[in-house]
Design a protein around this motif. Structure first.
Motif, PDB file in Angstrom:
ATOM      1  N   ALA A 118       0.821  -1.213   0.000  1.00 24.55           N
ATOM      2  CA  ALA A 118       0.000   0.000   0.000  1.00 24.55           C
ATOM      3  C   ALA A 118       0.858   1.268   0.000  1.00 24.55           C
ATOM      4  CB  ALA A 118      -0.943   0.006   1.206  1.00 24.55           C
ATOM      5  N   ARG A 119       2.167   1.107   0.146  1.00 26.78           N
ATOM      6  CA  ARG A 119       3.052   2.269   0.120  1.00 26.78           C
ATOM      7  C   ARG A 119       3.849   2.219  -1.186  1.00 26.78           C
ATOM      8  NH1 ARG A 119       4.048   5.823   3.980  1.00 26.78           N
ATOM      9  NH2 ARG A 119       2.965   4.556   5.509  1.00 26.78           N
ATOM     10  N   MET A 120       3.180   2.557  -2.259  1.00 31.98           N
ATOM     11  CA  MET A 120       3.815   2.522  -3.573  1.00 31.98           C
ATOM     12  C   MET A 120       4.581   3.828  -3.802  1.00 31.98           C
ATOM     13  SD  MET A 120       0.874   0.854  -6.019  1.00 31.98           S
ATOM     14  CE  MET A 120       0.175  -0.782  -5.674  1.00 31.98           C
ATOM     15  N   GLN A 121       5.595   3.760  -4.644  1.00 33.66           N
ATOM     16  CA  GLN A 121       6.317   4.989  -4.972  1.00 33.66           C
ATOM     17  C   GLN A 121       5.538   5.866  -5.943  1.00 33.66           C
ATOM     18  OE1 GLN A 121      10.516   5.392  -5.204  1.00 33.66           O
ATOM     19  NE2 GLN A 121      10.891   3.232  -4.808  1.00 33.66           N
ATOM     20  N   ILE A 122       4.643   5.249  -6.712  1.00 33.96           N
ATOM     21  CA  ILE A 122       3.807   6.033  -7.627  1.00 33.96           C
ATOM     22  C   ILE A 122       2.425   5.404  -7.675  1.00 33.96           C
ATOM     23  CG2 ILE A 122       4.615   4.844  -9.736  1.00 33.96           C
ATOM     24  CD1 ILE A 122       4.552   7.831 -10.977  1.00 33.96           C
ATOM     25  N   PHE A 123       1.410   6.236  -7.471  1.00 34.66           N
ATOM     26  CA  PHE A 123       0.039   5.729  -7.372  1.00 34.66           C
ATOM     27  C   PHE A 123      -0.918   6.852  -7.761  1.00 34.66           C
ATOM     28  CE2 PHE A 123      -0.989   8.024  -3.470  1.00 34.66           C
ATOM     29  CZ  PHE A 123       0.267   8.267  -2.943  1.00 34.66           C
ATOM     30  N   ARG A 124      -2.202   6.479  -7.947  1.00 31.35           N
ATOM     31  CA  ARG A 124      -3.176   7.470  -8.413  1.00 31.35           C
ATOM     32  C   ARG A 124      -4.007   8.050  -7.284  1.00 31.35           C
ATOM     33  NH1 ARG A 124      -4.931   3.347 -12.920  1.00 31.35           N
ATOM     34  NH2 ARG A 124      -3.956   2.108 -11.274  1.00 31.35           N
ATOM     35  N   GLN A 125      -4.124   9.351  -7.277  1.00 36.37           N
ATOM     36  CA  GLN A 125      -5.047  10.041  -6.391  1.00 36.37           C
ATOM     37  C   GLN A 125      -6.172  10.635  -7.228  1.00 36.37           C
ATOM     38  OE1 GLN A 125      -2.760  13.068  -4.424  1.00 36.37           O
ATOM     39  NE2 GLN A 125      -2.258  11.746  -2.689  1.00 36.37           N
ATOM     40  N   ARG A 126      -7.389  10.400  -6.781  1.00 37.09           N
ATOM     41  CA  ARG A 126      -8.547  11.103  -7.331  1.00 37.09           C
ATOM     42  C   ARG A 126      -8.971  12.105  -6.277  1.00 37.09           C
ATOM     43  NH1 ARG A 126     -13.161   9.647 -10.551  1.00 37.09           N
ATOM     44  NH2 ARG A 126     -14.298  11.625 -10.788  1.00 37.09           N
ATOM     45  N   GLU A 127      -9.137  13.349  -6.681  1.00 40.22           N
ATOM     46  CA  GLU A 127      -9.425  14.402  -5.699  1.00 40.22           C
ATOM     47  C   GLU A 127     -10.601  15.262  -6.108  1.00 40.22           C
ATOM     48  OE1 GLU A 127      -6.362  17.022  -4.397  1.00 40.22           O
ATOM     49  OE2 GLU A 127      -5.027  15.411  -3.746  1.00 40.22           O
ATOM     50  N   TYR A 128     -11.317  15.744  -5.090  1.00 38.25           N
ATOM     51  CA  TYR A 128     -12.209  16.891  -5.263  1.00 38.25           C
ATOM     52  C   TYR A 128     -11.617  18.042  -4.458  1.00 38.25           C
ATOM     53  CZ  TYR A 128     -15.846  13.907  -7.323  1.00 38.25           C
ATOM     54  OH  TYR A 128     -16.546  13.051  -8.136  1.00 38.25           O
ATOM     55  N   VAL A 129     -11.343  19.140  -5.161  1.00 44.44           N
ATOM     56  CA  VAL A 129     -10.724  20.300  -4.523  1.00 44.44           C
ATOM     57  C   VAL A 129     -11.717  21.460  -4.510  1.00 44.44           C
ATOM     58  CG1 VAL A 129      -8.813  21.956  -4.645  1.00 44.44           C
ATOM     59  CG2 VAL A 129      -8.467  19.604  -5.384  1.00 44.44           C
ATOM     60  N   ARG A 130     -11.710  22.207  -3.421  1.00 46.42           N
ATOM     61  CA  ARG A 130     -12.530  23.414  -3.316  1.00 46.42           C
ATOM     62  C   ARG A 130     -11.612  24.599  -3.189  1.00 46.42           C
ATOM     63  NH1 ARG A 130     -16.351  26.507  -4.148  1.00 46.42           N
ATOM     64  NH2 ARG A 130     -18.154  26.808  -2.770  1.00 46.42           N
ATOM     65  N   LEU A 131     -11.861  25.622  -4.001  1.00 43.71           N
ATOM     66  CA  LEU A 131     -11.171  26.904  -3.869  1.00 43.71           C
ATOM     67  C   LEU A 131     -12.242  27.944  -3.573  1.00 43.71           C
ATOM     68  CD1 LEU A 131      -8.963  26.705  -7.105  1.00 43.71           C
ATOM     69  CD2 LEU A 131      -8.111  26.557  -4.755  1.00 43.71           C
ATOM     70  N   GLY A 132     -12.084  28.715  -2.497  1.00 44.16           N
ATOM     71  CA  GLY A 132     -13.100  29.719  -2.184  1.00 44.16           C
ATOM     72  C   GLY A 132     -12.799  30.387  -0.864  1.00 44.16           C
ATOM     73  N   SER A 133     -13.858  30.736  -0.135  1.00 47.45           N
ATOM     74  CA  SER A 133     -13.695  31.367   1.173  1.00 47.45           C
ATOM     75  C   SER A 133     -13.294  30.313   2.196  1.00 47.45           C
ATOM     76  CB  SER A 133     -15.011  32.015   1.594  1.00 47.45           C
ATOM     77  OG  SER A 133     -15.968  30.992   1.857  1.00 47.45           O
ATOM     78  N   ALA A 134     -12.949  30.793   3.405  1.00 41.85           N
ATOM     79  CA  ALA A 134     -12.638  29.861   4.492  1.00 41.85           C
ATOM     80  C   ALA A 134     -13.829  28.943   4.758  1.00 41.85           C
ATOM     81  CB  ALA A 134     -12.260  30.647   5.750  1.00 41.85           C
ATOM     82  N   ASP A 135     -15.028  29.503   4.761  1.00 38.39           N
ATOM     83  CA  ASP A 135     -16.227  28.689   5.011  1.00 38.39           C
ATOM     84  C   ASP A 135     -16.420  27.643   3.918  1.00 38.39           C
ATOM     85  OD1 ASP A 135     -16.778  29.996   7.322  1.00 38.39           O
ATOM     86  OD2 ASP A 135     -18.478  31.157   6.539  1.00 38.39           O
ATOM     87  N   ASP A 136     -16.256  28.078   2.659  1.00 34.34           N
ATOM     88  CA  ASP A 136     -16.388  27.143   1.529  1.00 34.34           C
ATOM     89  C   ASP A 136     -15.459  25.941   1.709  1.00 34.34           C
ATOM     90  OD1 ASP A 136     -18.129  28.883   0.202  1.00 34.34           O
ATOM     91  OD2 ASP A 136     -16.521  29.798  -1.002  1.00 34.34           O
ATOM     92  N   PHE A 193      -8.716  10.451  -2.747  1.00 34.78           N
ATOM     93  CA  PHE A 193      -8.918   9.002  -2.642  1.00 34.78           C
ATOM     94  C   PHE A 193      -7.680   8.320  -3.216  1.00 34.78           C
ATOM     95  CE2 PHE A 193     -13.275  10.669  -2.942  1.00 34.78           C
ATOM     96  CZ  PHE A 193     -13.930   9.976  -1.936  1.00 34.78           C
ATOM     97  N   GLY A 194      -7.053   7.468  -2.435  1.00 31.45           N
ATOM     98  CA  GLY A 194      -5.910   6.695  -2.914  1.00 31.45           C
ATOM     99  C   GLY A 194      -6.423   5.449  -3.626  1.00 31.45           C
ATOM    100  N   LEU A 195      -6.427   5.486  -4.956  1.00 35.53           N
ATOM    101  CA  LEU A 195      -7.130   4.435  -5.701  1.00 35.53           C
ATOM    102  C   LEU A 195      -6.473   3.070  -5.547  1.00 35.53           C
ATOM    103  CD1 LEU A 195      -7.993   6.484  -8.914  1.00 35.53           C
ATOM    104  CD2 LEU A 195      -9.496   5.960  -6.983  1.00 35.53           C
ATOM    105  N   GLU A 196      -5.158   3.025  -5.523  1.00 38.08           N
ATOM    106  CA  GLU A 196      -4.478   1.738  -5.319  1.00 38.08           C
ATOM    107  C   GLU A 196      -4.751   1.206  -3.908  1.00 38.08           C
ATOM    108  OE1 GLU A 196      -3.269   4.054  -7.209  1.00 38.08           O
ATOM    109  OE2 GLU A 196      -2.483   3.068  -9.013  1.00 38.08           O
ATOM    110  N   ARG A 197      -4.688   2.080  -2.911  1.00 33.68           N
ATOM    111  CA  ARG A 197      -4.906   1.615  -1.532  1.00 33.68           C
ATOM    112  C   ARG A 197      -6.329   1.112  -1.328  1.00 33.68           C
ATOM    113  NH1 ARG A 197      -1.540   5.449   2.735  1.00 33.68           N
ATOM    114  NH2 ARG A 197       0.520   4.851   1.966  1.00 33.68           N
TER     115      ARG A 197
END
Lengths: 310, 310
Positions: free
Chosen positions: B165-183, B280-284
Motif C-alpha cells: 500500500a506504500r507505492m512509490q507512484i500511485f493514483r489520487q482522485r481528488e475533489y478540490v474546493r477553492l473559495g472562502s474559508a467557510d467554503d 482518494f488513494g485508488l491503489e490503496r
C-alpha cells in the motif's frame, strides 16, 4: 512516432492551433512548452477512442497490464535508449540526505542556484515508450504461441515544442506481441491495416508511411536509414496542423529480436523472441479528431460519436 | 496519507500480502521496492471505484481537469515541498548535450559509473499530490462562489517499502474546493462524512482519524503537532495488513490560505483563497477491497459488485 525535422513553415500553424485549444479550455497551459492539463471534454474523447481500441482488440484476448509512468533504471539501461535517444530521456533524482544536507539544499534553493545538482540519481527513470516496462517482466521462456499484451501508460520525451501534438508527456495505448518472427511480423501487419481502418472510420484522413525513430546525432542517420530500408517502422499519419507535414498518431513497429535478446526472452523452442507493437497516441488522435470535426461534440458526425460512445 | 513511523511488527504482514498479490498476478514486480505493474483485474477495481466517486460527486458539478504526472519546477518551488517533504521528491533530469557530450555520457555509463550525475536539471518535477498542478493554473481572482475541481493523476513519493500500500507512484482522485474559508471548511467536512460512507458502503471497516503529513526532520515534529492541533488533516483509515496500524486510503485536508497565498489565488472579494481537498488513494482502496473480499470478484458481496459495476 516523432520526426525531428519539422519545416519552420508550419511553426505558426502549430502555435495557432495550440492557442485555439487553450482558448477553448481543452488544453491547460502549465508554464512549460509541451506540458498541458486536459479538460473533461478532451479526456472524454481519449476515453472514447480507448474504448474503441479495446473493442477492436478483444477478439485477440490480450492480457491487460498497466505500468506506471516510471520504471527501473536497470531496465532502462538494457534498452539502448541512452545510446539512441539520450536527448529525450527523463531521469529521476531524489534527496537521500540528513537534516544538515537539507539545510544546504535549502540554502542553494534560496540563493536561486541549481539545487537539482545537489540531488542523487535514483533507481528510477521516466518511461520512454509504453512497452519498455513490459520486457523486463517477460524475461524467461514464453508460453507456446507467445503472448499478446494490452498496455497503456504515460510516456515521456524531453522535446519542448509549440506543436500541441508534440507533448513532453502523453499516453500510449499499445498491443504488443511476443513470439516467433512470424508472430511478430504478422501482428505488426495486422494492426497496421486494422489501425488504419479504425482511424479512417472516425473520419480521419489517414495514410500509412514507412518511418524511422528519431535516432540521435550523426550516427543516428545510419540507424534511421537502416530502419527505413528494413521496413521495420510504419506510421499512420494524419494532417493536424499541416497537410504537408502530417502528424504520426499511431506507429506499428517490428523490433526483430532486439528486446528478446536484450531481456533474454525466449520462445517455447528456445530462440530469442521477436516482438512487435502498435502504439496509439491518445492525445494526438484526440487533437486530430478535434481538428477534423471541431471543438463541439454536437457538431461531430453522428457515426463518429456512436463509434466513440460520445 | 502516509505516516512515516511503522511498527516493525507489521513488516512481515506487509511482505506477506505483497507476495500474495504478486503470486496472484494482481501486482507485477518491477525490480524496485514499491514499484509495480497492475493487472487487468486490479485496474477494473480501480475503474469501478472511480466511477463510484464520479457518481457521488456529480451533484456538485465539479470542473474536470486532468494533469499529467509531471509539472513545472517553478510551480513546485512555490509549494514549500522542498522544505517540508524533501525526501519524497522526484526531480527530472535530462541530457541537453551535443555528440561529444554524448560520447562522455556513454563512457560513464559503460564504466558502470553514476551517469545520472552527468545530466542537467530539467524544468520538470514529478507531481507529489494531485492538487499541486492545479494551483498555479488558478492564480488570479476566483469566480463568485469559488470553484470545485475534479482531479486525478499519478503522484510520486520516493519511499521504497515492502508495504504494497506504500507505492512509490500511485493514483489520487481528488475533489478540490477553492473559495472562502467557510467554503473550504465545509467541503472538507462534507467529503469527510461522504467519503466515510462510501468506503463503508463497499464493505470496508473505515475510521476517521486526525492525522498529520510526514514533515521532514526535527523541525517537522513541530509542524506535525501544529497540524494535528488545528484539526487540518483527517484520514480515513482501513485495516489492510494490520488492524493495529490501519492504512489511510483517503485524506481530507483543509489547507487554510496556504495555496491561496503562495499562488496568489483570490476570492471575488479580493481575499486570499482558502482551499480544501479530499483525496482518494485508488491503489490503496483497491488493495483494501481485495484484502476484505478476496482475490476473486465472484466471491465479493453482490451489493459491493453492483456499487462498483463489477
Amino acid at each position: 512516432m516523432c520526426d525531428r525535422t519539422e519545416a519552420n513553415v508550419t511553426e505558426d500553424a502549430y502555435a495557432a492551433y495550440r492557442d485555439e485549444l487553450i482558448a477553448a479550455g481543452l488544453l491547460i497551459p502549465l508554464g512549460v512548452r509541451g506540458l498541458y492539463g486536459r479538460s473533461g471534454l478532451f479526456e472524454s474523447i481519449v476515453d472514447g477512442f480507448e474504448g474503441y481500441i479495446t473493442r477492436m482488440g478483444s477478439d485477440l484476448s490480450p492480457e491487460v497490464m498497466r505500468f506506471p509512468p516510471i520504471f527501473s533504471r536497470s531496465a532502462y539501461e538494457l534498452t539502448d535508449h541512452i545510446s539512441n535517444f539520450p536527448d529525450l530521456m527523463g531521469s529521476i533524482h531524489h534527496f537521500p540526505g540528513n537534516e544538515r544536507d537539507h539545510q544546504q539544499l535549502l540554502q542553494t534553493f534560496q540563493r536561486k542556484e541549481d539545487w537539482g545538482q545537489k540531488l542523487s540519481t535514483s533507481e528510477l527513470m521516466l518511461v520512454p515508450a509504453a512497452c519498455y516496462p513490459l520486457y523486463p517482466t517477460a524475461t524467461g521462456t514464453l508460453p507456446e504461441g507467445g503472448r499478446r499484451v494490452d498496455l497503456k501508460t504515460f510516456v515521456f520525451r524531453h522535446e519542448p515544442s509549440d506543436d500541441p501534438a508534440r507533448m513532453q508527456i502523453f499516453r500510449q495505448r499499445e498491443y504488443v506481441r511476443l513470439g516467433s518472427a512470424d508472430d511478430a511480423y504478422e501482428h505488426r501487419n495486422y494492426w497496421l491495416a486494422r489501425g488504419k481502418e479504425m482511424l479512417a472510420s472516425v473520419g480521419l484522413n489517414v495514410t500509412a508511411v514507412v518511418a524511422n525513430d528519431p535516432f540521435f546525432g550523426r550516427g543516428g542517420k545510419v540507424m534511421k536509414a537502416t530502419q527505413k530500408e528494413q521496413d521495420l517502422k510504419f506510421e499512420l499519419v494524419v494532417p493536424i496542423c499541416s497537410t504537408e507535414k502530417p502528424t504520426a498518431v499511431s506507429s506499428c513497429n517490428y523490433h526483430l529480436d532486439h528486446f528478446g535478446v536484450n531481456f533474454n526472452i525466449r520462445t517455447a523452442d528456445g530462440k530469442p523472441a521477436h516482438s512487435a507493437c502498435i502504439g496509439f497516441g491518445l492525445e494526438r488522435i484526440t487533437l486530430a479528431l478535434l481538428k477534423q470535426h471541431g471543438f463541439r461534440l454536437e457538431s461531430w458526425p453522428r457515426e463518429v460519436r456512436d463509434l466513440l460512445g460520445l
